[in-house]
Structure formats: structure tokens, C-alpha cells
Design an enzyme around this catalytic site. Structure first.
Site, short mmCIF file in Angstrom:
data_model
loop_
_atom_site.label_atom_id
_atom_site.label_comp_id
_atom_site.label_asym_id
_atom_site.label_seq_id
_atom_site.Cartn_x
_atom_site.Cartn_y
_atom_site.Cartn_z
N ASP A 82 -9.41 27.08 -35.83
CA ASP A 82 -8.40 26.87 -34.79
C ASP A 82 -8.97 27.36 -33.44
O ASP A 82 -9.47 28.48 -33.35
CB ASP A 82 -7.16 27.70 -35.18
CG ASP A 82 -5.93 27.35 -34.36
OD1 ASP A 82 -5.86 26.22 -33.85
OD2 ASP A 82 -5.03 28.21 -34.26
N HIS A 83 -8.88 26.52 -32.43
CA HIS A 83 -9.31 26.89 -31.07
C HIS A 83 -10.74 27.42 -31.00
O HIS A 83 -10.98 28.52 -30.45
CB HIS A 83 -8.35 27.93 -30.46
CG HIS A 83 -6.99 27.39 -30.20
ND1 HIS A 83 -6.70 26.54 -29.17
CD2 HIS A 83 -5.82 27.55 -30.88
CE1 HIS A 83 -5.42 26.22 -29.20
NE2 HIS A 83 -4.86 26.80 -30.24
N GLY A 214 1.23 24.88 -30.78
CA GLY A 214 2.37 25.59 -30.21
C GLY A 214 3.70 25.04 -30.66
O GLY A 214 4.63 24.90 -29.87
N ALA A 215 3.82 24.75 -31.97
CA ALA A 215 4.99 24.01 -32.46
C ALA A 215 5.97 24.89 -33.25
O ALA A 215 6.78 24.37 -34.00
CB ALA A 215 4.53 22.83 -33.30
N ASP A 258 2.27 29.01 -36.28
CA ASP A 258 1.79 30.37 -36.52
C ASP A 258 2.91 31.38 -36.24
O ASP A 258 3.30 32.15 -37.12
CB ASP A 258 0.58 30.65 -35.61
CG ASP A 258 -0.04 32.01 -35.89
OD1 ASP A 258 0.42 32.69 -36.82
OD2 ASP A 258 -0.98 32.40 -35.18
P1 13P Z 1 2.79 28.69 -32.33
O1 13P Z 1 2.50 29.93 -31.53
O2 13P Z 1 3.87 27.88 -31.70
O3 13P Z 1 3.08 28.98 -33.75
O4 13P Z 1 1.47 27.77 -32.27
C1 13P Z 1 0.40 27.99 -33.15
C2 13P Z 1 -0.81 27.20 -32.78
O5 13P Z 1 -0.79 26.28 -32.00
C3 13P Z 1 -2.06 27.57 -33.45
O6 13P Z 1 -3.14 26.84 -32.95
O1 G3H Z 2 -2.99 29.33 -31.08
C1 G3H Z 2 -3.24 30.46 -31.49
C2 G3H Z 2 -2.79 30.92 -32.82
O2 G3H Z 2 -1.44 31.26 -32.82
C3 G3H Z 2 -3.67 32.03 -33.30
O3 G3H Z 2 -3.34 33.23 -32.70
O4 G3H Z 2 -5.50 34.02 -31.79
O5 G3H Z 2 -3.64 35.63 -32.22
O6 G3H Z 2 -4.90 34.61 -34.13
P1 G3H Z 2 -4.41 34.44 -32.71
ZN ZN Z 3 -2.96 26.34 -30.88
#
Ligand code: 13P
Ligand code: G3H
Ligand code: ZN
Length: 311
Positions: A82-83, A214-215, A258
Site C-alpha cells: 500500500d502506498h 480512504g474509503a 483501514d
Molecule cells: P481509510 O483511512 O479511509 O481506511 O483508508 C485506507 C487506505 O486508503 C489505505 O490505503
Molecule cells: O493509507 C494509509 C493506510 O491507512 C495505512 O496507514 O501508514 O498508518 O499504516 P499507516
Molecule cells: Zn490509501
């Protein structure tokens, strides 16, 4: 079934008008909660690992925990970075057994975003791994970086064809009003998504899987439990589930969640200690945390994503 990429998952989700949940994982209990929920709902699932999760848990531990999930179930599971902030973290994840990576160069200038994304795609595809990239900018907090609401930017439909064809990516994350974290809207704001932008992007990229970050919806019953048992989350507001359902029925094939899982985990622990102040065995309160998180994941799969019985 071994770990899979998201290719087939997304093809089916696109055709079927539903989305696959991508849930962030940081430890064993979270992986168990998500995978047990998906298994009981017979749903495909994406387990995603952020840079923060890698730092917290060590990617080797996470890889082996995910492997345990794969060995104890028979649903399609993808392991996703992720990211990913740069080529190196994407390469390390690909070399370490991930089946999908995100290169997030959305904050970089156009040509830089394309060049870096293309470099990741070339390496990933040579190793049988799929790539997600992003256009537009979400507000909120991710990996310790805070994007203020006024710096957020919706994805421009005019850019998506050139971006996808020049980079060769497998899925595209877009900004249509979602944002990271538990505080997405201010009280009184209209919590709507720009479904019109999503529809236009769908027209420009027929058959192409779109991703929503961000859902989280920030369930108010969970926030109320946090607040009742000593927490303080005033004005925590998320994306209405009805908006996410509209997106899942269109081109959105992956929905990232998340914060909702974090709130559920924490709500259960706060409640547990309030009711059992003498407990000190982590297995006691983590059992409640895991069970509560599992219920939230099931709810998402059945009532929001529509991915139940699609495994
Ligand atoms: P939320 O913070 O809305 O759960 O988004 C999580 C997310 O986009 C992880 O990449
Ligand atoms: O988009 C981010 C996710 O919610 C992950 O969050 O970087 O705190 O692990 P984190
Ligand atoms: Zn994200």
C-alpha cells in the site's frame, strides 16, 4: 490456493459490478480477523501492507502470517504493498513475495509520476506482479504525511488515458472525494463522492479497474463505544456506505479500508478493559478485538462491497 495477483479478481469484479476489499494488516490478529471473515463469506480479499506496517511488524513476519492465512483457507488472497513511495520499496516487496504493489507518485510532477510508475511496472511485470498507481491527491493522513483538504485534488478524466497507456499499470487509484483517516468530513458538510467523475473515467477507460483509497465509513456505533469507554473521537465522520455501493457497481474494483478496522479493534479493547479491569492476559482482550474486527469486515463484504460468494 497460493497467493494470487488481483488480475482475475478485478476482471470478475468489473463484470459483476462489485468491488474487492483491500484491508490493511499490521499483526496476526488483524490478518486472522480479515481472512476468517472473507473465508466465511466466500469472498476474495486483498491484504495490504503499508510502509508503516513494514516498520511495525517486519515484512518477513507479515509475509509468513499471510502465508499461514493462505494455507488455512481456499479463497483467493492477494498481498499488496500500500502506498509504495519509491522504486526500492516496490522492488523489495516484489522480491519478498508480494503479488501486487502500489507506486504512489501522485504528489510528483506529471512526467516524474509517469517515469517512476513505468519503471515499477517494468520490474513488476517481469516478475508476474501487478501494479496500482494514483492520479489526483487525497486529503488526510497516510504514512505520517498529512495532506490538507485545500491541497487535495480530484482526478482529471482528461489525464487517465495517457497515464494508463504510457505507464502500463494494471489499476488506477483516483481521487473523487474520499480521504484517509477517521475525520473525512466536518459536521454539516455534504459527505458525497464525485460519482460523475468516476463515470467519466469509466467511459474513458472501458473495462479498466479503478481503486478507491480512504474509503472508511467510520461506523458511529463503534465511535460511540470508543467515546463511552474513555476515548475521544469527536466528529469522526466517514464516507456513507451508500456512496461506496454506487462506486462498487461502477468501475471501482478495489476499495481500501483501514481506519474502520482500527476503530473496531480499539473499541473492543476499550470496552473489554472497562468491563474487566483486572485482565492482563493479551489473549483475553485481543480475542474481543479480533472478533469485533471480523464482524466489521463481514459487514463490508456483504453490505458494501458485494463480494460475498465471489471467491
Ligand atoms: P481509510 O483511512 O479511509 O481506511 O483508508 C485506507 C487506505 O486508503 C489505505 O490505503
Ligand atoms: O493509507 C494509509 C493506510 O491507512 C495505512 O496507514 O501508514 O498508518 O499504516 P499507516
Ligand atoms: Zn490509501
Amino acid at each position: 490456493m497460493p497467493l494470487v495477483t488481483t488480475k482475475e479478481m478485478f476482471e470478475k469484479a468489473y463484470k459483476g459490478g462489485y468491488a474487492v476489499g483491500a484491508f490493511n494488516v499490521n499483526n496476526m490478529e488483524m490478518i486472522q480477523a480479515i481472512v476468517e471473515a472473507a473465508n466465511e463469506c466466500r469472498s476474495p480479499v486483498i491484504l495490504q501492507v503499508s510502509a508503516g506496517a513494514r516498520k511495525y511488524a517486519n515484512p518477513v513476519y507479515l509475509r509468513h502470517l499471510v502465508q499461514a492465512a493462505v494455507e488455512t483457507t481456499d479463497i483467493p488472497i492477494a498481498m499488496h504493498l500500500d502506498h509504495g513511495a519509491d522504486f526500492e520499496i516496490c522492488k523489495a516487496s516484489i522480491d519478498g513475495g508480494f503479488t501486487s504493489v502500489m507506486i504512489d507518485a501522485s504528489s510528483k510532477p506529471w512526467e516524474e509520476n509517469i517515469a517512476l510508475t513505468k519503471k515499477v511496472v517494468e520490474y513488476a511485470h517481469a516478475h508476474g506482479v501487478v501494479v496500482e498507481a494514483e492520479l489526483g491527491k487525497l486529503a488526510g493522513v497516510e504514512d505520517d504525511v498529512k495532506v490538507e483538504a485545500h491541497d487535495a485534488m480530484f482526478t482529471s478524466p482528461d489525464e487517465v488515458e495517457e497515464f494508463t497507456s504510457r505507464t502500463g499499470i494494471d489499476s488506477l487509484a483516483i481521487a473523487i472525494g474520499t480521504s484517509h483517516g477517521a475525520y473525512k468530513f466536518k459536521p454539516g458538510q455534504d459527505p458525497k463522492l464525485r460519482i460523475d467523475i468516476l463515470e467519466e473515467i469509466g467511459r474513458r477507460l472501458p473495462g479498466f479497474p479503478i481503486v478507491l483509497h480512504g474509503a472508511s465509513s467510520v461506523p458511529q456505533d463503534q465511535v460511540a463505544i470508543v467515546n463511552k469507554f474513555g476515548g475521544s473521537m469527536p466528529n469522526a465522520i466517514g464516507i456513507p456506505e451508500s456512496e461506496l455501493k454506487k462506486a462498487a457497481a461502477l468501475a471501482v474494483c478495489k476499495i481500501n479500508i483501514d481506519s474502520d478496522l482500527r476503530v473496531a479493534f480499539t473499541a473492543a479493547i476499550r470496552k473489554h478493559f472497562s468491563e474487566n479491569p483486572d485482565h492482563f492476559d493479551p489473549r483475553q482482550y485481543l480475542t474481543d478485538a479480533r472478533a469485533n474486527m471480523k464482524e466489521i469486515v463481514k459487514h463490508k463484504i456483504v453490505n458494501v462491497l458485494g463480494s460475498a460468494n465471489k471467491a
